[in-house]
Design a protein around this motif. Structure first.
Motif, mmCIF file in Angstrom:
data_model
loop_
_atom_site.group_PDB
_atom_site.id
_atom_site.type_symbol
_atom_site.label_atom_id
_atom_site.label_comp_id
_atom_site.label_asym_id
_atom_site.label_seq_id
_atom_site.Cartn_x
_atom_site.Cartn_y
_atom_site.Cartn_z
ATOM 1 N N THR A 31 -35.107 -43.972 -78.971
ATOM 2 C CA THR A 31 -34.291 -45.168 -80.270
ATOM 3 C C THR A 31 -32.874 -44.632 -79.616
ATOM 4 N N ASN A 32 -32.785 -43.190 -80.451
ATOM 5 C CA ASN A 32 -31.094 -43.572 -79.927
ATOM 6 C C ASN A 32 -30.455 -43.237 -78.560
ATOM 7 N N THR A 33 -31.710 -43.092 -77.579
ATOM 8 C CA THR A 33 -30.299 -42.744 -76.138
ATOM 9 C C THR A 33 -30.100 -44.852 -75.862
ATOM 10 N N GLU A 34 -31.615 -45.409 -76.819
ATOM 11 C CA GLU A 34 -30.989 -47.113 -76.126
ATOM 12 C C GLU A 34 -30.413 -47.575 -76.513
ATOM 13 N N SER A 35 -29.875 -47.411 -78.086
ATOM 14 C CA SER A 35 -28.880 -47.568 -78.799
ATOM 15 C C SER A 35 -27.561 -47.300 -78.579
ATOM 16 N N ILE A 36 -28.026 -45.923 -77.810
ATOM 17 C CA ILE A 36 -26.209 -45.429 -76.945
ATOM 18 C C ILE A 36 -25.842 -46.294 -75.978
ATOM 19 N N GLN A 37 -26.554 -46.732 -75.086
ATOM 20 C CA GLN A 37 -26.887 -47.442 -73.579
ATOM 21 C C GLN A 37 -26.537 -49.228 -74.375
ATOM 22 N N ARG A 38 -26.921 -49.369 -75.285
ATOM 23 C CA ARG A 38 -26.664 -51.150 -75.653
ATOM 24 C C ARG A 38 -25.155 -50.950 -76.033
ATOM 25 N N GLY A 39 -24.698 -49.779 -77.054
ATOM 26 C CA GLY A 39 -23.616 -49.731 -76.889
ATOM 27 C C GLY A 39 -23.059 -49.653 -76.331
ATOM 28 N N HIS A 40 -22.482 -48.428 -75.106
ATOM 29 C CA HIS A 40 -22.219 -49.339 -73.752
ATOM 30 C C HIS A 40 -21.842 -50.703 -72.869
ATOM 31 N N ILE A 41 -23.105 -50.575 -73.066
ATOM 32 C CA ILE A 41 -23.029 -52.383 -72.357
ATOM 33 C C ILE A 41 -22.558 -53.774 -73.443
ATOM 34 N N ASP A 42 -22.087 -52.934 -74.633
ATOM 35 C CA ASP A 42 -21.532 -54.517 -75.477
ATOM 36 C C ASP A 42 -19.876 -53.939 -75.242
ATOM 37 N N GLU A 43 -19.590 -52.577 -75.426
ATOM 38 C CA GLU A 43 -18.213 -52.302 -74.904
ATOM 39 C C GLU A 43 -17.275 -52.584 -73.674
ATOM 40 N N ALA A 65 -17.342 -56.926 -56.409
ATOM 41 C CA ALA A 65 -16.200 -55.604 -55.817
ATOM 42 C C ALA A 65 -15.101 -55.633 -56.482
ATOM 43 N N GLU A 66 -14.952 -55.873 -57.219
ATOM 44 C CA GLU A 66 -13.756 -55.995 -58.359
ATOM 45 C C GLU A 66 -14.059 -55.563 -59.802
ATOM 46 N N MET A 67 -14.835 -56.119 -60.426
ATOM 47 C CA MET A 67 -15.076 -56.321 -61.588
ATOM 48 C C MET A 67 -16.691 -54.910 -61.214
ATOM 49 N N LEU A 68 -17.065 -54.759 -60.564
ATOM 50 C CA LEU A 68 -17.479 -53.546 -60.122
ATOM 51 C C LEU A 68 -16.999 -52.128 -59.838
ATOM 52 N N ARG A 69 -16.385 -52.035 -59.355
ATOM 53 C CA ARG A 69 -15.127 -50.768 -59.212
ATOM 54 C C ARG A 69 -14.520 -50.821 -60.530
ATOM 55 N N ILE A 72 -17.723 -52.610 -64.626
ATOM 56 C CA ILE A 72 -18.990 -52.069 -64.423
ATOM 57 C C ILE A 72 -18.798 -50.411 -64.206
ATOM 58 N N GLN A 73 -18.691 -49.774 -63.216
ATOM 59 C CA GLN A 73 -18.711 -48.434 -62.473
ATOM 60 C C GLN A 73 -20.451 -48.401 -62.691
ATOM 61 N N MET A 74 -21.006 -47.339 -63.779
ATOM 62 C CA MET A 74 -21.630 -46.741 -63.741
ATOM 63 C C MET A 74 -22.911 -47.695 -64.154
ATOM 64 N N TYR A 75 -22.955 -48.659 -64.288
ATOM 65 C CA TYR A 75 -23.988 -49.314 -64.872
ATOM 66 C C TYR A 75 -24.201 -50.967 -64.678
ATOM 67 N N ARG A 76 -24.194 -50.705 -63.428
ATOM 68 C CA ARG A 76 -24.408 -51.560 -61.946
ATOM 69 C C ARG A 76 -25.802 -52.890 -62.105
ATOM 70 N N SER A 77 -26.759 -51.994 -62.878
ATOM 71 C CA SER A 77 -27.389 -52.631 -62.823
ATOM 72 C C SER A 77 -27.903 -53.734 -64.235
ATOM 73 N N ILE A 82 -23.731 -58.486 -68.238
ATOM 74 C CA ILE A 82 -22.246 -58.419 -68.633
ATOM 75 C C ILE A 82 -21.715 -59.444 -68.339
ATOM 76 N N LEU A 83 -21.395 -59.817 -67.011
ATOM 77 C CA LEU A 83 -21.309 -60.603 -66.936
ATOM 78 C C LEU A 83 -21.643 -62.227 -67.644
ATOM 79 N N ARG A 84 -22.478 -62.482 -68.022
ATOM 80 C CA ARG A 84 -22.966 -63.515 -68.217
ATOM 81 C C ARG A 84 -23.127 -63.473 -69.677
ATOM 82 N N ARG A 85 -22.971 -62.441 -70.375
ATOM 83 C CA ARG A 85 -22.411 -62.549 -72.326
ATOM 84 C C ARG A 85 -21.075 -62.329 -72.045
ATOM 85 N N ALA A 86 -20.105 -62.460 -70.575
ATOM 86 C CA ALA A 86 -18.762 -62.843 -70.849
ATOM 87 C C ALA A 86 -18.751 -63.871 -70.487
#
Length: 279
Positions: A31-43, A65-69, A72-77, A82-86
């Motif tokens: 649960t903690n791991t999922e919460s941390i990951q969700r926090g990173h996605i929000d950021e 390509a520029e957005m990924l680089r 997004i970086q390591m959160y490509r999946s 991320i793009l939809r919410r933004a």
């Protein structure tokens, strides 16, 4: 319940807890791991909004390509999420619509929904983020009969991700912005409801809002945000048309007065000149 039966029930509960408790640490870690990951996605969503605003101000196209680089970086999946919410954030708060102009190279641009439905003076005098927010508030006021309760305004702002007492990453403290900054700039009027106890407040259009935009432009903006047309709101559309007619009549009257004053001044100068020649 007999004492012996109670003792059996307690023993059964203790055995059940002993079976469940060893599983809890692992579950808690997951649960903690999922919460941390969700926090990173929000950021990442927040950073993406900043990135899109930066590209818009530079008037540069936005490339996947520029957005990924750069974002997004390591959160490509999670790129699409991320793009939809933004993009939703850009549209709801800033009135900027993300459009894909090259589906093969995945190139996007931001289209300002307010360019057609906002007076240029409003866009020039308030930066784009605040202009979109202001137009949304003016729209709520108009749709509520030209006077909206503070509670109703906050309901709209909450949908847009702005909350009373919670600092926003673009706007700072929203309450200060809408009850002080925009009020001091005369775009909004914020007043106590007469005879309210405990006191409650309401919003109206300020003098500069009346001078720098119109009900029709605000209605067009609100319709664009909701992917509708102004005529989808018949009573508001009729009111906006009446407002346009009244403004046109006021402009015509002002031009007539100006012309009459200019003619009177010209006649006075001509009369004075003629009198001087006779003397």
């Amino acid at each position: 319940m007999p004492r012996g039966q109670k003792s059996k029930l307690r023993a059964r509960e203790r055995r059940h807890q002993a079976q469940v408790e060893p599983q809890n640490p692992g579950l808690q870690r997951a649960t903690n791991t999922e919460s941390i990951q969700r926090g990173h996605i929000d950021e990442k969503v927040v950073i993406m909004v900043y990135y899109l605003l930066y590209k818009y101000n530079l008037k540069e196209p936005i490339r996947k390509a520029e957005m990924l680089r750069e974002v997004i970086q390591m959160y490509r999946s999670h790129y699409l999420e991320i793009l939809r919410r933004a993009a939703e954030h850009m549209e709801m708060i800033f009135g900027l619509d993300l459009k894909e102009v090259d589906p093969y190279r995945h190139i996007y641009i931001l289209v300002n929904k307010m360019e057609v439905s906002c007076d240029a003076r409003l866009i020039n005098r308030i930066e784009i983020p605040k202009t979109g927010l202001l137009m949304a508030i003016l729209g709520v006021i108009f749709m509520q009969g030209n006077c909206a309760s503070e509670e109703r305004v906050w309901q709209t702002l909450n949908v847009m991700g702005l909350f009373n007492g919670r600092k926003h990453f673009i706007f700072g403290e929203p309450k200060k912005l809408i009850t002080k900054d925009l009020v001091q700039q005369k775009y909004l009027e914020y007043r106590q409801v007469a005879n309210s106890d405990p006191p409650c407040y309401e919003f109206l259009w300020g003098l500069r809002a009346h001078a720098e935009t119109t009900k029709m432009k605000v209605l067009e903006f609100m319709a664009k945000i909701h992917n509708m047309v102004p005529t989808a709101f018949p009573s508001l559309y009729e009111e906006a048309l009446r407002d346009e007619e009244e403004r046109a009549q006021a402009r015509a009257s002002a031009r007539a007065r100006t012309a009459a004053l200019a003619k009177a001044r010209s006649s006075a100068i001509a009369s004075s000149s003629s009198h001087s020649k006779r003397v």
